[in-house]
Write a protein that holds these residues in place. Structure first.
Motif, short mmCIF file in Angstrom:
data_model
loop_
_atom_site.label_atom_id
_atom_site.label_comp_id
_atom_site.label_asym_id
_atom_site.label_seq_id
_atom_site.Cartn_x
_atom_site.Cartn_y
_atom_site.Cartn_z
N GLY A 32 0.84 -1.19 0.00
CA GLY A 32 0.00 0.00 0.00
C GLY A 32 0.87 1.24 0.00
O GLY A 32 1.87 1.29 0.71
N SER A 33 0.50 2.25 -0.77
CA SER A 33 1.38 3.42 -0.81
C SER A 33 1.24 4.29 0.43
O SER A 33 2.04 5.19 0.65
CB SER A 33 1.23 4.22 -2.10
OG SER A 33 -0.11 4.51 -2.34
N ALA A 34 0.25 4.00 1.30
CA ALA A 34 0.19 4.71 2.59
C ALA A 34 0.81 3.88 3.71
O ALA A 34 0.61 4.16 4.89
CB ALA A 34 -1.26 5.06 2.91
N ASP A 43 -1.92 -0.46 3.63
CA ASP A 43 -2.79 0.71 3.74
C ASP A 43 -2.90 1.38 2.37
O ASP A 43 -1.97 2.06 1.92
CB ASP A 43 -2.23 1.67 4.79
CG ASP A 43 -3.30 2.55 5.39
OD1 ASP A 43 -4.47 2.47 4.93
OD2 ASP A 43 -2.99 3.33 6.31
N GLY A 44 -4.03 1.15 1.72
CA GLY A 44 -4.23 1.71 0.38
C GLY A 44 -4.55 3.20 0.45
O GLY A 44 -5.28 3.65 1.34
N SER A 45 -4.00 3.94 -0.49
CA SER A 45 -4.23 5.38 -0.56
C SER A 45 -5.23 5.69 -1.68
O SER A 45 -5.64 4.80 -2.44
CB SER A 45 -2.91 6.09 -0.88
OG SER A 45 -2.51 5.69 -2.18
N ALA A 46 -5.54 6.98 -1.81
CA ALA A 46 -6.41 7.40 -2.92
C ALA A 46 -5.77 7.04 -4.26
O ALA A 46 -6.46 6.63 -5.21
CB ALA A 46 -6.64 8.91 -2.83
N GLU A 47 -4.45 7.15 -4.32
CA GLU A 47 -3.74 6.81 -5.57
C GLU A 47 -3.90 5.32 -5.89
O GLU A 47 -4.15 4.93 -7.04
CB GLU A 47 -2.26 7.15 -5.35
CG GLU A 47 -1.43 7.18 -6.57
CD GLU A 47 0.04 7.36 -6.20
OE1 GLU A 47 0.54 6.67 -5.28
OE2 GLU A 47 0.66 8.21 -6.83
N ASP A 48 -3.76 4.48 -4.86
CA ASP A 48 -3.94 3.03 -5.07
C ASP A 48 -5.36 2.74 -5.57
O ASP A 48 -5.56 1.92 -6.46
CB ASP A 48 -3.70 2.27 -3.76
CG ASP A 48 -2.27 2.37 -3.27
OD1 ASP A 48 -1.36 2.35 -4.12
OD2 ASP A 48 -2.08 2.47 -2.04
N SER A 71 -7.70 -0.44 3.42
CA SER A 71 -7.26 0.91 3.78
C SER A 71 -7.75 1.25 5.18
O SER A 71 -8.83 0.81 5.59
CB SER A 71 -7.82 1.93 2.78
OG SER A 71 -7.46 3.23 3.18
N ASP A 76 -8.41 4.24 5.84
CA ASP A 76 -9.08 5.52 5.60
C ASP A 76 -10.44 5.27 4.92
O ASP A 76 -10.49 4.82 3.77
CB ASP A 76 -8.17 6.37 4.70
CG ASP A 76 -8.76 7.72 4.35
OD1 ASP A 76 -9.91 7.99 4.77
OD2 ASP A 76 -8.08 8.48 3.64
N VAL A 121 -11.10 6.47 1.34
CA VAL A 121 -10.64 5.73 0.15
C VAL A 121 -11.81 4.94 -0.43
O VAL A 121 -11.96 4.81 -1.65
CB VAL A 121 -9.44 4.83 0.52
CG1 VAL A 121 -9.12 3.84 -0.58
CG2 VAL A 121 -8.22 5.70 0.83
#
Ligand code: NAD
Length: 488
Positions: A20-22, A41-46, A215, A217, A220
Motif C-alpha cells: 500500500g502506498s500509505a 494501507d491503500g491510498s487514494a492513488e492506489d 485501507s 481511511d 478511500v
C-alpha cells in the motif's frame, strides 16, 4: 498463504499483490486486543489504479461476454477457498472474533459453498429473450432483450460477516460479467486480502477483473461512490454510511445497491410457547455478540405475560457467558473494537436513563479484563419510543416490549425506520402467516424457519436498504437490460 502470526497482507491491483502506498495498518484480535500483524494501507492513488484496472478489464477483455470463463473462475475460487478453509477459519476467528461454531455456517463455509449458486446461475441463465415480431407504430420489428453486466462494480463491505458479505457481492458480480474493486472494512482487512492471494495463485481470473484495496481511511472507499469510471456501488454497512454512498453516487447517477442496518422484531403471539420463543430470541440476539444486521433485537410479547417473558429471555442470556471465540462452545464472542464496545455501552446507559432495567447483563463481564466483550443483556420496561428500542445497537442486547394483541404487535414491529427482518411465533400457522404478511420487512422467520440460503434474496424495506443480495434477484442486481429492435 503466509501463516497467521505476523501476517502482512497486500493490496491486489491489476492482477498483482502490491504494497500500500500509505504504508501499513495493524489488525487487532478483538478477543485479546493483541496486534495480529498488519495490512497494506491503500491510498487514494492506489484506489485510482484499482479503478483504472477494473475499467480496462471490463472495456478491453472478453470477461463480460465469456460466460464459460467466468463460471470456471468462480468455481476455481470456491475450490481454492475450500482447500484452504482451515487457514481461513483461523484468520476469521482471530481477526473478526467470530465464534468458531459460526465458521462452519454463515461466517465462512456457508458463503464459500454458496459460490456454486452464482456459477450455476450464470451457467444456466437465459442471457437473451426473444420477444418475437410486433408492429409498434406500424413498423414490423423483431425485438430481443439482452442481459449484460453493469460494468465496474465498487463493493464496500463491513466487518461483521466479512466472507459472507464479500462473497455475496463478488460471486454474483463476477458471474454476471462485471469487474470489481472490493474495499473491505478497516477492522477486517485480512479476510478480504486472502481472496487476492487465492485469486492470483489458483484461478484464471484475468488481471484487473478483481481488485482489492484495504485501507485505514474510510475516504478511500468513498472514492468508489464518486468516481465516474465506476458504474455501480454495492454497499453493506450502516444506514448513515449508506446515505453518504447514495449522496456521493448521485453526482454520476451510478447504480447504488444498499444493504443497511436493522432493528428487527421477534413477535410472540398469545398462543405461542412463550418460554421457548423468548429463549430462542435471547439466544439469537447473543450470537456473535449481536453483530448481525438481521438479528431480531426487539422482543414483542403479550402484555399479560410480560414478566414471564422477561424472565425466560433473562434466564437464557444469563447462561451465555461471553467467551473465547476459539472455543467450540462459544456463542457470544467479543465486539469488533473498543469503539464499538463503547457505543454499545452508551446505549445501555441510555436504557437506564430512559427508565429501563437490566434483567440480565448490562455491561462488561467482570471476568474479562482484555477483549472487547459485553455481557448478553436483556432490557425490560422500555416502550418502543426509547432510544435503545429504536436505534441499531449492534451488540448482544435484547429489548423486551409489551404488545396488546396481533394488531398492536404488527404496529410496533412496523414502527421503525428500518425494515430488514422479523420473526413470528404462534401455535396457529395461519395466524402467524397473517402477521408475517403485514410486516414491512425483507425476510420473515415463522416459528423457527430459516430464510438464509444461497437461493433466497436478502435485503430491506425502508431505511434498511435498496435492492436484494443473493438468490436470482441478487444476481440480476448486477445486470442491465438492453432491448434490441430490428426492423424486418
Ligand atoms: P460502516 O457503515 O461504518 O462501514 C461499512 C464500510 O463502509 C466499511 O468498509 C467502511 O470503511 C466504509 N465506509 C465508511 N464511510 C464511508 C463513506 N463515506 N463512503 C464509502 N464507504 C465508507 O459499517 P460497519 O460499522 O463496518 O458495519 C456495521 C453496520 O453494517 C451495521 O449498521 C449493520 O447493520 C450493517 N450491516 C448490514 C448488513 C445488511 O446486509 N443489511 C449486513 C451486515 C452489516
Amino acid at each position: 498463504m503466509a501463516l497467521l502470526a505476523n501476517r502482512e497482507s497486500q493490496l491486489f491491483i491489476d492482477g498483482k499483490l502490491v504494497a500500500g502506498s500509505a504504508g501499513t495498518f495493524p489488525t487487532i484480535n478483538p478477543a485479546t486486543e493483541e496486534v495480529l500483524g498488519v495490512a497494506a494501507d491503500g491510498s487514494a492513488e492506489d484506489m485510482g489504479r484499482a479503478i483504472e484496472a477494473a475499467r480496462r478489464a471490463f472495456d478491453e477483455t472478453d470477461w463480460s461476454t465469456n460466460t464459460e470463463l467466468r463460471v470456471r473462475c468462480v468455481r476455481q475460487l470456491q475450490q481454492a477457498m475450500t482447500e484452504r478453509v482451515e487457514e481461513l477459519r483461523e484468520i476469521t476467528i482471530a481477526e473478526v472474533g467470530a465464534p468458531r461454531m459460526l465458521t462452519s455456517a454463515a461466517q465462512l463455509e456457508g458463503p464459500v459453498a454458496d459460490l456454486s449458486f452464482c456459477a450455476d446461475t450464470a451457467d444456466n441463465y437465459q442471457w437473451t429473450t426473444d420477444l418475437g415480431v410486433a408492429e409498434p407504430m406500424g413498423i414490423k420489428t423483431h425485438r430481443t432483450l439482452a442481459r449484460e453486466a453493469v460494468g465496474v462494480v465498487g463493493a464496500i463491505t463491513p466487518w461483521n460477516f466479512p466472507h459472507q458479505i464479500n462473497l455475496a457481492k463478488l460471486g454474483p458480480a463476477l458471474a454476471a460479467g462485471n469487474t470489481v474493486v472490493l474495499k473491505p472494512a478497516p477492522d477486517t482487512p485480512w479476510c478480504a486480502a486472502v481472496l487476492g492471494e487465492l485469486i492470483a495463485e489458483h484461478t484464471d481470473i484475468p488481471a484487473g477483473v478483481v481488485n482489492i484495496v484495504t485501507s485505514s481511511d474510510h475516504g478511500v472507499g468513498a472514492l468508489l461512490s464518486k468516481d465516474p469510471r465506476v458504474d455501480m456501488v454495492s454497499f453493506t454497512g450502516s444506514t448513515a454510511t449508506g446515505r453518504s454512498v447514495m449522496a456521493d453516487g448521485s453526482a454520476t447517477l451510478k447504480k447504488v445497491f444498499l444493504e443497511l442496518g436493522g432493528k428487527s422484531a421477534f413477535v410472540v403471539l398469545d398462543d405461542a410457547d412463550l418460554a421457548g420463543a423468548c429463549s430462542m430470541s435471547a439466544f439469537t440476539a447473543s450470537m456473535h455478540a449481536g453483530q448481525g444486521c438481521a438479528i431480531t433485537t426487539r422482543l414483542l410479547v403479550p402484555r399479560a405475560r410480560y414478566d414471564e417473558a422477561v424472565d425466560a429471555a433473562a434466564a437464557t442470556m444469563a447462561g451465555i457467558k461471553p467467551g473465547d471465540p476459539n472455543d467450540a462452545g462459544t456463542v457470544c464472542g467479543p465486539l469488533i473494537s473498543a469503539r464499538q464496545r463503547d457505543r454499545v455501552q452508551g446505549y445501555l446507559d441510555s436504557a437506564i436513563a430512559d427508565g429501563g432495567r437490566f434483567a440480565a447483563g448490562g455491561g462488561r463481564p467482570a471476568d474479562r479484563d482484555k477483549g472487547f466483550f459485553i455481557e448478553p443483556t436483556v432490557i425490560a420496561d422500555l416502550d418502543n419510543n426509547a432510544k435503545a428500542a429504536r436505534e441499531e445497537i449492534f451488540g448482544p442486547v435484547l429489548t423486551v416490549i409489551a404488545h396488546d394483541g396481533d394488531d398492536d404487535a404488527v404496529r410496533i414491529a412496523n414502527d421503525s425506520p428500518y425494515g430488514l427482518s422479523g420473526t413470528v411465533f404462534s401455535a396457529d400457522p395461519e395466524r402467524a402467516a397473517g402477521v408475517a404478511a403485514r410486516l414491512r420487512v425483507g425476510t420473515v422467520n415463522v416459528n423457527g424457519g430459516v430464510w438464509y440460503s444461497a437461493d433466497v434474496p436478502f435485503g430491506g424495506y425502508k431505511q434498511s436498504g435498496v435492492g436484494r443480495e443473493m438468490g436470482l434477484a441478487g444476481f440480476e442486481e448486477y445486470l442491465e437490460i438492453k432491448a434490441i429492435a430490428t426492423a424486418v
